[in-house]
Scaffold this motif. Sequence first.
Motif, PDB file in Angstrom:
ATOM      1  N   LEU A 130      47.566  34.581  49.272  1.00  9.81           N
ATOM      2  CA  LEU A 130      47.192  34.974  50.629  1.00  9.81           C
ATOM      3  C   LEU A 130      46.313  33.899  51.246  1.00  9.81           C
ATOM      4  O   LEU A 130      45.343  33.456  50.642  1.00  9.81           O
ATOM      5  CB  LEU A 130      46.438  36.300  50.619  1.00  9.81           C
ATOM      6  CG  LEU A 130      47.118  37.527  50.002  1.00  9.81           C
ATOM      7  CD1 LEU A 130      46.187  38.732  50.090  1.00  9.81           C
ATOM      8  CD2 LEU A 130      48.423  37.833  50.694  1.00  9.81           C
TER       9      LEU A 130
ATOM     10  N   SER B 121      41.018  41.653  50.690  1.00 10.35           N
ATOM     11  CA  SER B 121      42.472  41.627  50.860  1.00 10.35           C
ATOM     12  C   SER B 121      43.199  41.352  49.552  1.00 10.35           C
ATOM     13  O   SER B 121      44.099  42.091  49.148  1.00 10.35           O
ATOM     14  CB  SER B 121      42.852  40.575  51.907  1.00 10.35           C
ATOM     15  OG  SER B 121      42.281  40.877  53.162  1.00 10.35           O
TER      16      SER B 121
ATOM     17  N   HIS C 250      50.853  46.912  57.127  1.00 14.36           N
ATOM     18  CA  HIS C 250      49.852  45.916  56.753  1.00 14.36           C
ATOM     19  C   HIS C 250      50.545  44.558  56.636  1.00 14.36           C
ATOM     20  O   HIS C 250      51.655  44.468  56.115  1.00 14.36           O
ATOM     21  CB  HIS C 250      49.176  46.291  55.437  1.00 14.36           C
ATOM     22  CG  HIS C 250      48.326  47.509  55.530  1.00 14.36           C
ATOM     23  ND1 HIS C 250      48.841  48.778  55.442  1.00 14.36           N
ATOM     24  CD2 HIS C 250      46.978  47.656  55.715  1.00 14.36           C
ATOM     25  CE1 HIS C 250      47.864  49.655  55.563  1.00 14.36           C
ATOM     26  NE2 HIS C 250      46.730  49.006  55.727  1.00 14.36           N
TER      27      HIS C 250
ATOM     28  N   VAL D 155      44.326  40.569  55.095  1.00 10.18           N
ATOM     29  CA  VAL D 155      45.347  41.587  55.342  1.00 10.18           C
ATOM     30  C   VAL D 155      44.879  42.458  56.505  1.00 10.18           C
ATOM     31  O   VAL D 155      43.781  43.020  56.469  1.00 10.18           O
ATOM     32  CB  VAL D 155      45.605  42.441  54.094  1.00 10.18           C
ATOM     33  CG1 VAL D 155      46.545  43.597  54.412  1.00 10.18           C
ATOM     34  CG2 VAL D 155      46.190  41.581  52.981  1.00 10.18           C
TER      35      VAL D 155
ATOM     36  N   SER E 243      50.077  39.973  56.341  1.00  9.05           N
ATOM     37  CA  SER E 243      49.298  38.789  56.008  1.00  9.05           C
ATOM     38  C   SER E 243      50.222  37.577  56.038  1.00  9.05           C
ATOM     39  O   SER E 243      51.437  37.709  56.209  1.00  9.05           O
ATOM     40  CB  SER E 243      48.647  38.932  54.623  1.00  9.05           C
ATOM     41  OG  SER E 243      47.848  37.806  54.324  1.00  9.05           O
TER      42      SER E 243
ATOM     43  N   TYR F  53      46.010  43.676  47.642  1.00  8.26           N
ATOM     44  CA  TYR F  53      47.359  43.221  47.976  1.00  8.26           C
ATOM     45  C   TYR F  53      47.616  41.898  47.262  1.00  8.26           C
ATOM     46  O   TYR F  53      46.950  40.893  47.542  1.00  8.26           O
ATOM     47  CB  TYR F  53      47.523  43.049  49.491  1.00  8.26           C
ATOM     48  CG  TYR F  53      47.474  44.351  50.246  1.00  8.26           C
ATOM     49  CD1 TYR F  53      48.629  45.079  50.492  1.00  8.26           C
ATOM     50  CD2 TYR F  53      46.255  44.863  50.700  1.00  8.26           C
ATOM     51  CE1 TYR F  53      48.586  46.280  51.182  1.00  8.26           C
ATOM     52  CE2 TYR F  53      46.201  46.069  51.380  1.00  8.26           C
ATOM     53  CZ  TYR F  53      47.370  46.768  51.620  1.00  8.26           C
ATOM     54  OH  TYR F  53      47.322  47.960  52.292  1.00  8.26           O
TER      55      TYR F  53
END
Length: 288
Positions: free
Chosen positions: A122, A111, A201, A126, A203, A115
């Motif tokens: 994060l 992820s 998408h 994701v 998160s 991203y």
Amino acid sequence: MSLTLLWLVFSLCFSSSVHSLDSFSYDSLDTSLQDFAFRALVRRKPLTGALYKSSLPANLSGVDVSIVRIRSQTLWEKGANLSSFRIPSQTVPVPHVRRLAIVYQNLGNWSSHYYRVSGYSLITSVVGFMVFDASNNRAKSLKSISLDTKGKPISIHFSNLKYPDGMHSGAARCAAFSTNGTVHFSDTILPDVCHSSDQGHFSVVVRLKREHRPWYPWVIGIVLGFAGLVLAGYFGLVFIKLLKTKRIQAMERQADGVIFHSRWVGSSKMPCATVTRTQPVLENAGFP
């Protein structure tokens, strides 16, 4: 099985199934994962409403891809429950199609590789989903479509959400990643639930803490810089004064062989003769 479907299976099987994940771009990763999802349908006779998990190569280890085909009527009456996503009832595809395919992605430990959000970290994988027209089984490719939820939110559930030590759920934000690279933030509905109005998408992120650097290195640097400037000025003045003294001494040595002594006049050092060069003689010195 029709000739078109056989051609699709042949082309998918002989296409490159192993990619270098580091060479994937943002868009090519989506395209590759969609191809793997479509293979799960063409390699068997798919049942409507059944969820099929895609088989991925070793270099995509940690990524989860699934696909499901549902009727538009079922989506309108019951909605859809696909892994992390809850699509509400009375949702319609735009444009309208008889059947649609929903591709689910969970990028797992990849992820943060694809991203990134400036100033944020994060704290979940994701996840994403895309919707395609699956009405024509003979189609060579599936066409992307949109969803109209009639104002109802699509819920995204992050079951493995863990907050960093000392951080509460109020500091987390939902991040929705657009295909053009922009990121849209929103508040979490519950500690592990975000809402969206369309596919994409998603998160959960938290803002990175800025390290507070001590102030004294700056003060020491300023003091040392000022001291260096003063010393440079002092040695510059000494050098100029020494150069001026050497010039005067050179003038003294070149004055017709006569050595002049130096004498300070005010703040300047000037050459000075100690004796006269010619003795005075009276004109009538020979008369009594």
